[in-house]
Design an enzyme around this catalytic site. Structure first.
Site, PDB file in Angstrom:
ATOM      1  N   GLU A  39       0.842  -1.202   0.000  1.00 44.12           N
ATOM      2  CA  GLU A  39       0.000   0.000   0.000  1.00 44.12           C
ATOM      3  C   GLU A  39       0.881   1.257   0.000  1.00 44.12           C
ATOM      4  O   GLU A  39       1.817   1.359   0.797  1.00 44.12           O
ATOM      5  CB  GLU A  39      -0.907   0.007   1.233  1.00 44.12           C
ATOM      6  CG  GLU A  39      -2.159   0.827   1.006  1.00 44.12           C
ATOM      7  CD  GLU A  39      -2.969   1.037   2.285  1.00 44.12           C
ATOM      8  OE1 GLU A  39      -3.736   2.010   2.323  1.00 44.12           O
ATOM      9  OE2 GLU A  39      -2.805   0.241   3.227  1.00 44.12           O
ATOM     10  N   ASP A  68       8.436   5.863  -8.287  1.00 40.74           N
ATOM     11  CA  ASP A  68       7.114   6.430  -8.072  1.00 40.74           C
ATOM     12  C   ASP A  68       6.998   7.651  -8.959  1.00 40.74           C
ATOM     13  O   ASP A  68       7.901   8.483  -9.017  1.00 40.74           O
ATOM     14  CB  ASP A  68       6.849   6.788  -6.612  1.00 40.74           C
ATOM     15  CG  ASP A  68       5.343   6.876  -6.359  1.00 40.74           C
ATOM     16  OD1 ASP A  68       4.650   5.845  -6.511  1.00 40.74           O
ATOM     17  OD2 ASP A  68       4.842   7.980  -6.059  1.00 40.74           O
ATOM     18  N   GLY A 154       0.210   4.618 -19.874  1.00 45.81           N
ATOM     19  CA  GLY A 154      -0.424   5.610 -19.010  1.00 45.81           C
ATOM     20  C   GLY A 154      -0.953   6.826 -19.759  1.00 45.81           C
ATOM     21  O   GLY A 154      -1.691   6.704 -20.740  1.00 45.81           O
ATOM     22  N   ASP A 156       0.655   8.892 -21.603  1.00 45.48           N
ATOM     23  CA  ASP A 156       1.490   9.311 -22.738  1.00 45.48           C
ATOM     24  C   ASP A 156       0.707   9.798 -23.969  1.00 45.48           C
ATOM     25  O   ASP A 156       1.127  10.770 -24.601  1.00 45.48           O
ATOM     26  CB  ASP A 156       2.438   8.175 -23.162  1.00 45.48           C
ATOM     27  CG  ASP A 156       3.632   8.049 -22.232  1.00 45.48           C
ATOM     28  OD1 ASP A 156       3.902   8.999 -21.473  1.00 45.48           O
ATOM     29  OD2 ASP A 156       4.294   6.998 -22.266  1.00 45.48           O
ATOM     30  N   LYS A 176      11.842   8.563 -25.924  1.00 46.73           N
ATOM     31  CA  LYS A 176      11.165   8.934 -24.680  1.00 46.73           C
ATOM     32  C   LYS A 176      12.178   8.987 -23.534  1.00 46.73           C
ATOM     33  O   LYS A 176      12.176   9.928 -22.733  1.00 46.73           O
ATOM     34  CB  LYS A 176      10.024   7.957 -24.373  1.00 46.73           C
ATOM     35  CG  LYS A 176       9.199   8.393 -23.160  1.00 46.73           C
ATOM     36  CD  LYS A 176       8.052   7.474 -22.802  1.00 46.73           C
ATOM     37  CE  LYS A 176       7.532   7.834 -21.408  1.00 46.73           C
ATOM     38  NZ  LYS A 176       6.601   6.861 -20.855  1.00 46.73           N
TER      39      LYS A 176
HETATM   40  P1  ITT Z   1       4.147   0.444  -9.269  1.00 51.91           P
HETATM   41  O1  ITT Z   1       3.702   1.212  -8.040  1.00 51.91           O
HETATM   42  O2  ITT Z   1       4.013  -1.032  -9.114  1.00 51.91           O
HETATM   43  O3  ITT Z   1       5.496   0.860  -9.730  1.00 51.91           O
HETATM   44  P2  ITT Z   1       2.060   1.999 -10.533  1.00 51.91           P
HETATM   45  O4  ITT Z   1       1.539   2.050 -11.925  1.00 51.91           O
HETATM   46  O5  ITT Z   1       1.044   1.852  -9.432  1.00 51.91           O
HETATM   47  O6  ITT Z   1       3.131   0.812 -10.471  1.00 51.91           O
HETATM   48  P3  ITT Z   1       2.712   4.641  -9.560  1.00 51.91           P
HETATM   49  O7  ITT Z   1       1.987   4.465  -8.277  1.00 51.91           O
HETATM   50  O8  ITT Z   1       4.058   5.303  -9.530  1.00 51.91           O
HETATM   51  O9  ITT Z   1       2.968   3.249 -10.281  1.00 51.91           O
HETATM   52  O10 ITT Z   1       1.758   5.422 -10.554  1.00 51.91           O
HETATM   53  C1  ITT Z   1       2.250   6.014 -11.706  1.00 51.91           C
HETATM   54  C2  ITT Z   1       1.089   6.603 -12.497  1.00 51.91           C
HETATM   55  O11 ITT Z   1       1.553   7.690 -13.291  1.00 51.91           O
HETATM   56  C3  ITT Z   1       0.451   5.604 -13.435  1.00 51.91           C
HETATM   57  O12 ITT Z   1      -0.920   5.876 -13.526  1.00 51.91           O
HETATM   58  C4  ITT Z   1       1.095   5.906 -14.772  1.00 51.91           C
HETATM   59  O13 ITT Z   1       0.238   5.637 -15.813  1.00 51.91           O
HETATM   60  C5  ITT Z   1       1.457   7.384 -14.659  1.00 51.91           C
HETATM   61  N1  ITT Z   1       2.767   7.575 -15.282  1.00 51.91           N
HETATM   62  C6  ITT Z   1       3.992   7.528 -14.681  1.00 51.91           C
HETATM   63  N2  ITT Z   1       4.962   7.637 -15.579  1.00 51.91           N
HETATM   64  C7  ITT Z   1       4.373   7.752 -16.781  1.00 51.91           C
HETATM   65  C8  ITT Z   1       4.848   7.861 -18.083  1.00 51.91           C
HETATM   66  O14 ITT Z   1       6.139   7.829 -18.366  1.00 51.91           O
HETATM   67  N3  ITT Z   1       3.957   7.964 -19.067  1.00 51.91           N
HETATM   68  C9  ITT Z   1       2.642   7.950 -18.814  1.00 51.91           C
HETATM   69  N4  ITT Z   1       2.095   7.810 -17.618  1.00 51.91           N
HETATM   70  C10 ITT Z   1       2.957   7.718 -16.587  1.00 51.91           C
END
Ligand code: ITT
Length: 196
Positions: A39, A68, A154, A156, A176
């Site tokens: 969490e 993160d 995500g 992007d 990127k």
């Molecule tokens: P982990 O915690 O397991 O690493 P997560 O996806 O839950 O995976 P985060 O809590 O760090 O990771 O959330 C990151 C969010 O931000 C997630 O919704 C991604 O889609 C977005 N994000 C982060 N980096 C990005 C990128 O390079 N391009 C697009 N979206 C990104």
């Protein structure tokens, strides 16, 4: 040296794993080692990255790298920020989060659509490492009103980069990484590890 990559996000693994391996680290994804997700109770990218790295280091006994990251939108007071992955709900997928953001921004004019991606990478030598290494990268862009491109993950497809005249999803993985928040944080991390 075996190092666990403490993320369950395949998009992050794709962007981080090969560069870390090229650097000489023996990178193992946390899912391969049976590490469950933890969490994210922190209030900053730094705290959440530390929580994830510490958890993976504890479960595996290996050094851990965690990421993160998230998108902060000026017109929304910095939202979704650290809540980017759960913007449309705890079980929301990338498309649902992106759709919610487009909807929240539907009345915001072009000149007020600035946004930033942030990425914090943490390197934790072991579960009780008192001086984990912390790196931050930021990427400035503008939210588009429609999706463009098939690459990345995500948000992007709606993250338009004025200098490159395209969205993050229209870049190759290599392009990127040259410009992104994650690529910048990763470069800082590799420079620090080189000199360690
Ligand atoms: P982990 O915690 O397991 O690493 P997560 O996806 O839950 O995976 P985060 O809590 O760090 O990771 O959330 C990151 C969010 O931000 C997630 O919704 C991604 O889609 C977005 N994000 C982060 N980096 C990005 C990128 O390079 N391009 C697009 N979206 C990104």
């Amino acid at each position: 040296q075996k190092v666990v990559l403490a993320t369950g996000n395949p998009g992050k693994v794709k962007e981080l794993a090969s560069l870390l391996s090229d650097f000489g680290l023996d990178i193992v994804a946390q899912t391969e080692l049976g590490v469950d997700s933890v969490e994210e109770t922190g209030l900053t990218f730094v705290e959440n990255a530390l929580i994830k790295a510490r958890h993976a280091a504890k479960v595996t006994g290996l050094p851990a790298i965690a990421d993160d990251s998230g998108i902060s939108v000026d017109a929304l007071g910095g939202a979704p920020g650290i809540y980017s992955a759960r913007y449309a709900g705890v079980d929301a997928n990338d498309q649902q989060n992106l759709d919610k953001l487009l909807d929240a921004m539907k009345d915001v004019p072009a000149e007020k659509r600035q946004a930033q991606f942030n990425c914090v990478l943490v390197y934790m030598r072991h579960e009780n490492d008192p001086t984990p290494l912390i790196f931050h990268g930021i990427w400035h862009g503008v939210l588009s009103t429609e999706m463009h491109g098939e690459g990345g993950f995500g948000y992007d497809p709606i993250f338009f980069v004025p200098e490159l005249n395209c969205t993050a999803a229209q870049l190759t993985k290599e392009q990127k990484n040259q410009h992104s928040h994650r690529g910048k944080a990763l470069k800082l991390m590799l420079d620090a590890l080189k000199n360690a």
